[in-house]
Design a protein around this motif. Sequence first.
Motif, PDB file in Angstrom:
ATOM      1  N   VAL A 188       0.887  -1.166   0.000  1.00 24.29           N
ATOM      2  CA  VAL A 188       0.000   0.000   0.000  1.00 24.29           C
ATOM      3  C   VAL A 188       0.925   1.215   0.000  1.00 24.29           C
ATOM      4  N   ALA A 190       1.435   5.562  -0.330  1.00 17.03           N
ATOM      5  CA  ALA A 190       0.770   6.859  -0.185  1.00 17.03           C
ATOM      6  C   ALA A 190       1.827   7.899   0.161  1.00 17.03           C
ATOM      7  N   ASP A 234      -6.558  -4.177   0.289  1.00 15.37           N
ATOM      8  CA  ASP A 234      -7.583  -3.291  -0.280  1.00 15.37           C
ATOM      9  C   ASP A 234      -8.378  -2.603   0.811  1.00 15.37           C
ATOM     10  N   ALA A 237      -6.263   0.146   2.379  1.00 16.87           N
ATOM     11  CA  ALA A 237      -6.144   1.304   1.487  1.00 16.87           C
ATOM     12  C   ALA A 237      -7.448   2.087   1.403  1.00 16.87           C
ATOM     13  N   PHE A 244      -7.051   5.374   8.502  1.00 11.05           N
ATOM     14  CA  PHE A 244      -5.789   4.930   7.896  1.00 11.05           C
ATOM     15  C   PHE A 244      -4.609   5.534   8.653  1.00 11.05           C
ATOM     16  N   ARG A 265      -4.318   6.387  -1.607  1.00  4.90           N
ATOM     17  CA  ARG A 265      -3.568   5.129  -1.462  1.00  4.90           C
ATOM     18  C   ARG A 265      -3.638   4.327  -2.773  1.00  4.90           C
ATOM     19  N   HIS A 266      -2.527   3.649  -3.095  1.00  5.30           N
ATOM     20  CA  HIS A 266      -2.481   2.756  -4.266  1.00  5.30           C
ATOM     21  C   HIS A 266      -1.974   1.401  -3.790  1.00  5.30           C
ATOM     22  N   VAL A 267      -2.415   0.339  -4.466  1.00  2.87           N
ATOM     23  CA  VAL A 267      -2.067  -1.025  -4.022  1.00  2.87           C
ATOM     24  C   VAL A 267      -1.329  -1.764  -5.150  1.00  2.87           C
TER      25      VAL A 267
END
Length: 394
Positions: A188, A190, A234, A237, A244, A265-267
């Motif tokens: 994850v 960010a 997921d 994120a 978070f 956020r990106h996974v």
Amino acid sequence: MSAHHYDIAIVGGGMSGACLALALSRLSLTVALIEATPPDSSRHPAFDARAIALSAGSVQALERHGIWPSLAPLCEPITHIHVSDAGHLGQAHLSAAEYHLPALGQVIELSGAGLALQARLASAPGITLYCPMSLKAVQPEEARVNLTLSDGRSLTAGLLVAADGGHSFVREALKIPAERHDFGQSAVIATVKTAEAPGGRAFERFTAGGPLALLPMQEGLSSLVWSVPRAQADALAALPDGAFLAALQRAFGWRLGRIEQTGVRHVYPLIMTQVSWPVAQRTVLLGNAAHLLHPIAGQGFNLGMRDIDVLVRTVAEALAAGDDPGSHAVLCRYWQQRRDDQARTVWLTSSLAQLFSNDDLPLVAGRNLILTLMGRCQALKAPLARQTLGFGSL
Ligand SMILES: Cc1cc2nc3c(=O)[nH]c(=O)nc-3n(C[C@H](O)[C@H](O)[C@H](O)COP(=O)(O)OP(=O)(O)OC[C@H]3O[C@@H](n4cnc5c(N)ncnc54)[C@H](O)[C@@H]3O)c2cc1C
């Protein structure tokens, strides 16, 4: 109509392909760079929201190839690295001053790097950009490689470099075997803002779910890479920002004070791929196409940059000796020089990912002992430093 011929064709214009093309442009060769996505795309697979750490060795290589001046203004230096294990005492520090260096490495945001590299590529001598354009077919022959692009055009090249990423089309098309290992984790990522600016400090913290890294960025921000079991990624994120930040604060602690803000956020699913023989007829796989690593030690591009450095030197030596740079003998010379470093780095990165993503008591005790000893003994810290700095020896 006869196909256009190039000395070298590179498929994939991410960090690896773009840096290789710029380095080759200084050798008076004709180079075709084929990239599927335009550089200003908000959905670029190579130049996305990630920030990556460039080792001191990569910075020196980028300097040697004349690329560093384009990237330097976008970078934030790492002057200290702090490694710790959540809930345990073991920890280790590295500082640039110990190694008489201005910085242990540099952090760069890939979105900015993509635009800077693209601007350089547009005017680099000898480079023809095919972008946006995908490679759709590849057929190596004894004297050249035949390439078909997505608009139907045909090209030929004396050497094909596949820098087309972890899901390499060329690797699949030429049936080059690759070993895969699924870590069962996702990263994850960010951008976060902390009450205290990082001021050059990078952190690697081993938590119950997996390793967590914070890299210093420009404007006092930090880039988070948090590896967690895939089933949780997921949901983590997708938490509201407040929840978070609270989860991150619990996992990271208070070394930078309150963690105040988070970006989107990106996974990324974490799967290791290793090609044990990345050389085929007039073709070489490079960067993520040859080795896709767990980001735990920030080694992916740094390993790719060492590939680029050696490939460019091998091609230059072949040209000087009147040899054909795409010949089997020259490609084997390249691979001989890269084999040990690739195998060692893939092994080390995978071992670290397994060691530091494990809650078994003997392993936890063992890694704490390692960190404690590394914190106290310079000689034991040398391998960590060597890998971090990206030099062959220290
Ligand atoms: C979360 C995370 C953190 C990381 N942190 C670090 C770090 O701190 N330090 C570090 O050194 N590395 C790090 N890495 C690894 C690093 O990001 C990559 O190794 C690096 O970006 C190089 O990638 P590449 O250019 O080889 O491949 P890619 O970035 O995958 O680029 C491949 C390119 O090929 C193009 N392409 C694919 N198929 C075709 C086709 N058929 N035709 C034309 N074009 C095609 C794609 O559009 C893409 O632009 C990290 C990775 C992740 C996921």
